[in-house]
Design a protein around this motif. Structure first.
Motif, PDB file in Angstrom:
ATOM      1  N   GLU A  36       0.803  -1.163   0.122  1.00 42.68           N
ATOM      2  CA  GLU A  36       0.003   0.101  -0.017  1.00 42.68           C
ATOM      3  C   GLU A  36       0.799   1.117  -0.043  1.00 42.68           C
ATOM      4  O   GLU A  36       0.721   2.207  -0.734  1.00 42.68           O
ATOM      5  N   VAL A  37       1.923   1.225   0.787  1.00 44.23           N
ATOM      6  CA  VAL A  37       2.620   2.354   1.128  1.00 44.23           C
ATOM      7  C   VAL A  37       3.367   2.685  -0.228  1.00 44.23           C
ATOM      8  O   VAL A  37       3.647   3.731  -0.820  1.00 44.23           O
ATOM      9  N   MET A  38       3.934   1.668  -0.889  1.00 48.25           N
ATOM     10  CA  MET A  38       4.719   1.582  -2.143  1.00 48.25           C
ATOM     11  C   MET A  38       3.903   2.145  -3.116  1.00 48.25           C
ATOM     12  O   MET A  38       4.396   3.171  -4.038  1.00 48.25           O
ATOM     13  N   MET A  39       2.556   1.361  -3.489  1.00 49.24           N
ATOM     14  CA  MET A  39       1.905   1.813  -4.655  1.00 49.24           C
ATOM     15  C   MET A  39       0.968   3.214  -4.346  1.00 49.24           C
ATOM     16  O   MET A  39       0.372   3.652  -5.214  1.00 49.24           O
ATOM     17  N   GLY A  40       0.779   3.498  -3.192  1.00 49.55           N
ATOM     18  CA  GLY A  40      -0.117   4.386  -2.818  1.00 49.55           C
ATOM     19  C   GLY A  40      -1.652   4.001  -2.632  1.00 49.55           C
ATOM     20  O   GLY A  40      -1.858   3.238  -3.476  1.00 49.55           O
ATOM     21  N   GLU A  41      -2.243   4.453  -1.680  1.00 50.34           N
ATOM     22  CA  GLU A  41      -3.547   3.867  -1.464  1.00 50.34           C
ATOM     23  C   GLU A  41      -4.775   4.209  -2.541  1.00 50.34           C
ATOM     24  O   GLU A  41      -5.392   3.508  -2.854  1.00 50.34           O
ATOM     25  N   ARG A  42      -4.331   5.539  -3.057  1.00 52.90           N
ATOM     26  CA  ARG A  42      -5.513   5.882  -3.701  1.00 52.90           C
ATOM     27  C   ARG A  42      -6.072   5.230  -5.005  1.00 52.90           C
ATOM     28  O   ARG A  42      -7.317   4.791  -5.211  1.00 52.90           O
ATOM     29  N   HIS A  43      -5.097   4.899  -5.954  1.00 54.14           N
ATOM     30  CA  HIS A  43      -5.486   4.058  -7.236  1.00 54.14           C
ATOM     31  C   HIS A  43      -5.038   2.529  -7.107  1.00 54.14           C
ATOM     32  O   HIS A  43      -4.502   2.005  -7.913  1.00 54.14           O
ATOM     33  N   LEU A  44      -5.170   1.979  -5.948  1.00 48.41           N
ATOM     34  CA  LEU A  44      -4.717   0.813  -5.595  1.00 48.41           C
ATOM     35  C   LEU A  44      -5.443  -0.408  -6.207  1.00 48.41           C
ATOM     36  O   LEU A  44      -6.700  -0.280  -6.112  1.00 48.41           O
ATOM     37  N   ASP A  45      -4.711  -1.171  -7.314  1.00 51.66           N
ATOM     38  CA  ASP A  45      -5.604  -1.807  -8.020  1.00 51.66           C
ATOM     39  C   ASP A  45      -5.459  -3.274  -7.100  1.00 51.66           C
ATOM     40  O   ASP A  45      -4.394  -3.806  -6.847  1.00 51.66           O
ATOM     41  N   PRO A  46      -6.565  -3.871  -6.782  1.00 50.91           N
ATOM     42  CA  PRO A  46      -6.657  -5.055  -5.693  1.00 50.91           C
ATOM     43  C   PRO A  46      -6.061  -6.046  -6.237  1.00 50.91           C
ATOM     44  O   PRO A  46      -5.242  -6.843  -5.639  1.00 50.91           O
ATOM     45  N   ILE A 287      21.638   4.507  11.456  1.00 50.10           N
ATOM     46  CA  ILE A 287      20.556   3.618  11.296  1.00 50.10           C
ATOM     47  C   ILE A 287      19.475   3.969  12.034  1.00 50.10           C
ATOM     48  O   ILE A 287      18.292   3.461  11.827  1.00 50.10           O
ATOM     49  N   GLY A 288      19.490   4.873  12.689  1.00 51.34           N
ATOM     50  CA  GLY A 288      18.111   5.675  13.280  1.00 51.34           C
ATOM     51  C   GLY A 288      17.363   5.977  12.358  1.00 51.34           C
ATOM     52  O   GLY A 288      16.242   5.856  12.182  1.00 51.34           O
ATOM     53  N   LYS A 289      18.095   6.948  11.520  1.00 48.14           N
ATOM     54  CA  LYS A 289      17.121   7.398  10.513  1.00 48.14           C
ATOM     55  C   LYS A 289      16.610   6.416   9.340  1.00 48.14           C
ATOM     56  O   LYS A 289      15.433   6.362   9.091  1.00 48.14           O
ATOM     57  N   TRP A 290      17.425   5.359   9.159  1.00 42.04           N
ATOM     58  CA  TRP A 290      17.001   4.509   8.518  1.00 42.04           C
ATOM     59  C   TRP A 290      15.900   3.634   9.068  1.00 42.04           C
ATOM     60  O   TRP A 290      15.001   3.270   8.245  1.00 42.04           O
ATOM     61  N   LEU A 291      16.024   3.483  10.349  1.00 44.65           N
ATOM     62  CA  LEU A 291      14.906   2.649  10.888  1.00 44.65           C
ATOM     63  C   LEU A 291      13.589   3.552  10.760  1.00 44.65           C
ATOM     64  O   LEU A 291      12.445   2.981  10.595  1.00 44.65           O
ATOM     65  N   ILE A 292      13.703   4.645  11.006  1.00 44.26           N
ATOM     66  CA  ILE A 292      12.563   5.488  11.318  1.00 44.26           C
ATOM     67  C   ILE A 292      11.979   5.565   9.624  1.00 44.26           C
ATOM     68  O   ILE A 292      10.616   5.290   9.495  1.00 44.26           O
ATOM     69  N   GLU A 293      12.661   5.672   8.527  1.00 46.31           N
ATOM     70  CA  GLU A 293      11.893   5.710   7.180  1.00 46.31           C
ATOM     71  C   GLU A 293      11.575   4.388   7.159  1.00 46.31           C
ATOM     72  O   GLU A 293      10.707   4.168   6.292  1.00 46.31           O
ATOM     73  N   SER A 294      12.106   3.119   7.318  1.00 44.19           N
ATOM     74  CA  SER A 294      11.664   1.926   7.158  1.00 44.19           C
ATOM     75  C   SER A 294      10.343   1.537   7.744  1.00 44.19           C
ATOM     76  O   SER A 294       9.539   1.031   7.293  1.00 44.19           O
ATOM     77  N   ILE A 295      10.164   2.143   8.886  1.00 45.31           N
ATOM     78  CA  ILE A 295       8.714   1.941   9.745  1.00 45.31           C
ATOM     79  C   ILE A 295       7.858   2.711   8.980  1.00 45.31           C
ATOM     80  O   ILE A 295       6.759   2.165   8.427  1.00 45.31           O
ATOM     81  N   ALA A 296       7.871   3.962   8.561  1.00 42.84           N
ATOM     82  CA  ALA A 296       7.239   4.667   7.768  1.00 42.84           C
ATOM     83  C   ALA A 296       6.760   3.759   6.409  1.00 42.84           C
ATOM     84  O   ALA A 296       5.474   4.098   6.062  1.00 42.84           O
ATOM     85  N   ALA A 297       7.864   3.278   5.933  1.00 42.13           N
ATOM     86  CA  ALA A 297       7.603   2.439   4.385  1.00 42.13           C
ATOM     87  C   ALA A 297       6.914   1.059   4.840  1.00 42.13           C
ATOM     88  O   ALA A 297       6.751   0.328   3.875  1.00 42.13           O
ATOM     89  N   ARG A 298       6.738   0.696   6.049  1.00 40.78           N
ATOM     90  CA  ARG A 298       6.559  -0.634   6.423  1.00 40.78           C
ATOM     91  C   ARG A 298       7.457  -1.718   5.804  1.00 40.78           C
ATOM     92  O   ARG A 298       6.949  -2.854   5.378  1.00 40.78           O
ATOM     93  N   ASP A 299       8.357  -1.410   5.745  1.00 43.63           N
ATOM     94  CA  ASP A 299       9.524  -2.536   5.348  1.00 43.63           C
ATOM     95  C   ASP A 299       9.971  -3.331   6.329  1.00 43.63           C
ATOM     96  O   ASP A 299      11.070  -3.199   7.117  1.00 43.63           O
ATOM     97  N   TYR A 300       9.117  -4.120   6.419  1.00 40.50           N
ATOM     98  CA  TYR A 300       9.115  -5.267   7.483  1.00 40.50           C
ATOM     99  C   TYR A 300      10.600  -5.840   7.783  1.00 40.50           C
ATOM    100  O   TYR A 300      11.149  -5.935   8.717  1.00 40.50           O
ATOM    101  N   PRO A 301      11.279  -6.301   6.833  1.00 41.95           N
ATOM    102  CA  PRO A 301      12.584  -7.065   7.002  1.00 41.95           C
ATOM    103  C   PRO A 301      13.570  -5.967   7.551  1.00 41.95           C
ATOM    104  O   PRO A 301      14.185  -6.539   8.817  1.00 41.95           O
TER     105      PRO A 301
END
Lengths: 336, 316
Positions: A36-46, A287-301
């Motif tokens: 969702e975060v990568m594609m954008g919520e608005r025009h998300l094709d299911p 790594i602090g900044k890296w983690l914050i950005e990853s959380i925002a992007a839901r970058d699970y790994p």
């Protein structure tokens, strides 16, 4: 000694297990998913969404996902970032030196100034210096890091123009990353002024990050020192005709440092969590900044394994401190 | 000239003095005991002599002379050259008097370096000799031991070795045996007296153990509530005490077959509730109206006494 080591190592396994479970669960509790975060919520094709989720293995039930994650860890694979496709380990090792540099600067500042201030406060107990210092340290300890960072930026960087607002070094300089430590690399680069510029970039974030450890260490040193100075062996040292400096530093501080060292170790954990905020405020590429950005992007790994690596680091540091403790305190060394 | 001359020494920590006008002198090679119960000011007066009273504590004296030098007129630095070298001190509890973080060797060699300029191998050799001198077995090996690895008696021997490292002319031993087992006590006292004779060193023994005092000292000073109340020689003072307090102190020694110990009524006055006259008067069985005045230390038949009505003054 060996038994002690093994016992400590045995405790590590459940700790790591707990960390994996926590991070795995917490990141999934945040609404939204990586696709969702990568594609954008608005025009998300299911259709596309489902395919992408399947590709990332996120269509599986949670327990399956968790077991797969554990299996991956067992093989020593920290996975790839959803965003960049790079391996998490590679990203971590690239960014970690920046955090390490910042943390070391902050700890150096906190350790040297904190111990010094604590010793002076103890020697001049109830003087104005002592009162002001204790007041300041309480303030420093209670101050939110992000507010303190912003205030310093406004005052020192924007208002007085003494230091740059953010980053590790001016864009003018092209520094070859040999060690990952900007202070070292800038010296190696032989570019005029690069080292000083790197230092000017480092100073504010180091102060911000070092404030809480500084306050804690100063207070701890003061109280440990006050206790030690009342000991009989201090009187003995003075009765030997030793100079006051030798009595305080050789006979007093050496013993007072034992509890301070423990606190110092515990501060490393605080430091790494503080780094998340500090790096974000000062755009410090660690790594602090890296983690914050990853959380925002839901970058699970990245979130899961980045936090796991930090936890490993904190555990390692505390383990080292425990060993050092025996080195500083002969009573412990022999008791083991 | 006396080795040590203390005249009118007072120590206060704000409020009434803890040590009040103490006079004491000591000849080279002499053994003097200062006796009195806890809080009588014995230790504090010796700490004042060592220069170890910190503000807010205040030390004043008409004279505080050691080997002709006025200690109070010296700069702190000059005074530290005497303290630990010519005047050394052994404290009560050896297990807390040694620094737990450093080896025995380090702590002895520190004195050798500070006062005799000995370093490296020479210092280590001398430290071994000192440990041998205080009869520690396997001395060379003990240099690397930490204080917590030593028994109380061993630790006190180390503390004594540390004190005699500077070859002092005056050794102050502040209750050196109180924290030790009875069997060890005798050994430590024997060692101290042995060292005193051998090195012709004056020994100032602070104690509340009259048996120890009787066996070791030639002269004794009895202190009560910060004042010297009687000065005299041994065994005369013990046989015929002139001050009622000395008498009471001696009466408190347990005798075989005795079911109750003798004791004076009441307690030693704290420094804020001292009587205006003789400090012992409220507890003294011989008190008379005149005791509402404060007596001075005056010559008696066998020594000096601070009492208007000294006991045992008729020749036997």
């Amino acid at each position: 000694m060996l038994a002690f080591l093994l016992r400590r190592l045995g405790l590590l396994l459940p700790t790591f297990f707990g960390v994996t479970l926590l991070t795995f669960a917490l990141i999934r509790l945040i609404p939204g998913d990586p696709v969702e975060v990568m594609m954008g919520e608005r025009h998300l094709d299911p259709q596309a969404h489902a395919e992408a989720m399947q590709r990332l293995g996120l269509d599986q039930p949670l327990h399956r996902q968790y077991l797969a994650y554990l299996g991956q860890l067992m093989r020593g694979d920290l996975g790839q970032s959803f965003r960049s496709g790079e391996s998490v380990w590679a990203e971590f090792t690239t960014l970690f030196p920046a955090t390490l540099e910042l943390a070391c600067a902050a700890l150096l500042l906190a350790g040297v100034l904190g111990v010094l201030a604590g010793v002076i406060a103890a020697l001049k107990r109830d003087s104005w210096f002592d009162r002001v210092l204790m007041g300041l340290s309480l303030t420093g300890y209670s101050m939110p890091i992000f507010w303190w960072g912003l205030m310093l930026q406004i005052l020192v960087s924007v208002g007085l123009g003494w230091t740059p607002v953010s980053g590790r070094i001016d864009l003018l300089y092209d520094i070859e990353p040999h060690t990952g430590f900007m202070l070292v690399d800038s010296l190696l680069s032989e570019e005029d002024g690069a080292f000083l510029d790197a230092l000017r970039h480092l100073i504010l974030p180091a102060i911000v990050l070092g404030t809480i450890p500084l306050a804690v260490i100063a207070r701890m040193t003061r109280s440990a020192m006050l206790e030690v100075l009342r000991e009989d062996y201090i009187r003995t040292a003075r009765a030997k005709g030793l100079s006051p400096a030798r009595v305080v530093f050789v006979h007093g501080l050496r013993n007072a440092l034992i509890p301070v060292l423990t606190v110092f170790g515990l501060q490393v954990g605080t430091l790494l969590s503080g780094a998340v905020l500090t790096e974000t405020i000062f755009s410090w590429p660690g790594i602090g900044k890296w983690l914050i950005e990853s959380i925002a992007a839901r970058d699970y790994p990245v979130v899961q394994n980045g936090i796991l690596l930090i936890a490993a680091l904190v555990i390692l540091v505390n383990f080292t401190v425990d060993l050092l403790y025996g080195l500083v305190n002969p009573r412990i060394r022999h008791a083991r | 000239m006396s080795l040590l001359e203390i005249r009118n020494l007072s120590v206060s920590f704000g409020g009434p003095p803890v040590v009040d006008g103490l006079d004491l002198s000591l000849e080279a090679g002499e053994v003097l005991a200062v006796v009195g119960e806890s809080g009588s000011g014995k230790s504090v007066s010796m700490l004042a002599l060592m220069g170890l009273i910190d503000p807010p504590g205040r030390v004043s004296a008409d004279a505080l002379r050691f080997a002709g030098q006025d200690l109070l007129a010296l700069t702190p630095r000059a005074r530290r050259r005497i303290v630990g070298k010519d005047i050394a001190m052994v404290f009560q509890d050896p297990s807390s008097a040694l620094n737990p973080s450093y080896t025995v060797g380090f702590q002895i060699e520190e004195v050798l370096r500070q006062h005799l300029g000995l370093r490296g191998k020479a210092a280590r050799r001398r430290a071994t000799e000192l440990l041998e001198r205080v009869e520690i077995p396997a001395a060379a090996r003990r240099l690397d031991a930490y204080p917590h690895q030593l028994s109380g008696g061993m630790a006190q021997r180390v503390a004594i070795a540390m004190a005699i490292a500077g070859e002092p002319r005056l050794l102050i031993a502040d209750e050196p045996t109180t924290a030790l087992d009875v069997t060890i006590q005798a050994q430590i006292m024997a060692l101290l007296l042995d060292l005193q004779r051998e090195q012709d060193m004056a020994l100032l023994l602070i104690s509340h153990d009259l048996a120890v005092v009787a066996e070791s000292a030639r002269r004794v000073c009895v202190m009560y509530a910060g004042q010297a109340v009687e000065l005299g020689t041994l065994p005369a003072l013990f046989e015929a005490p002139a001050h009622p307090y000395s008498e009471a102190l001696l009466a408190a020694i347990p005798q075989p077959g005795q079911t109750r110990l003798h004791s004076l009524p009441g307690m030693v006055p704290g420094r804020f509730d001292r009587p205006a006259g003789c400090l012992l008067a409220p507890r003294c069985p011989y008190a008379q109206p005149r005791c509402a005045e404060r007596p001075a230390l005056a010559p008696s038949r066998l020594g000096m006494v601070r009492c208007f009505f000294p006991l045992n003054q008729e020749a036997p």
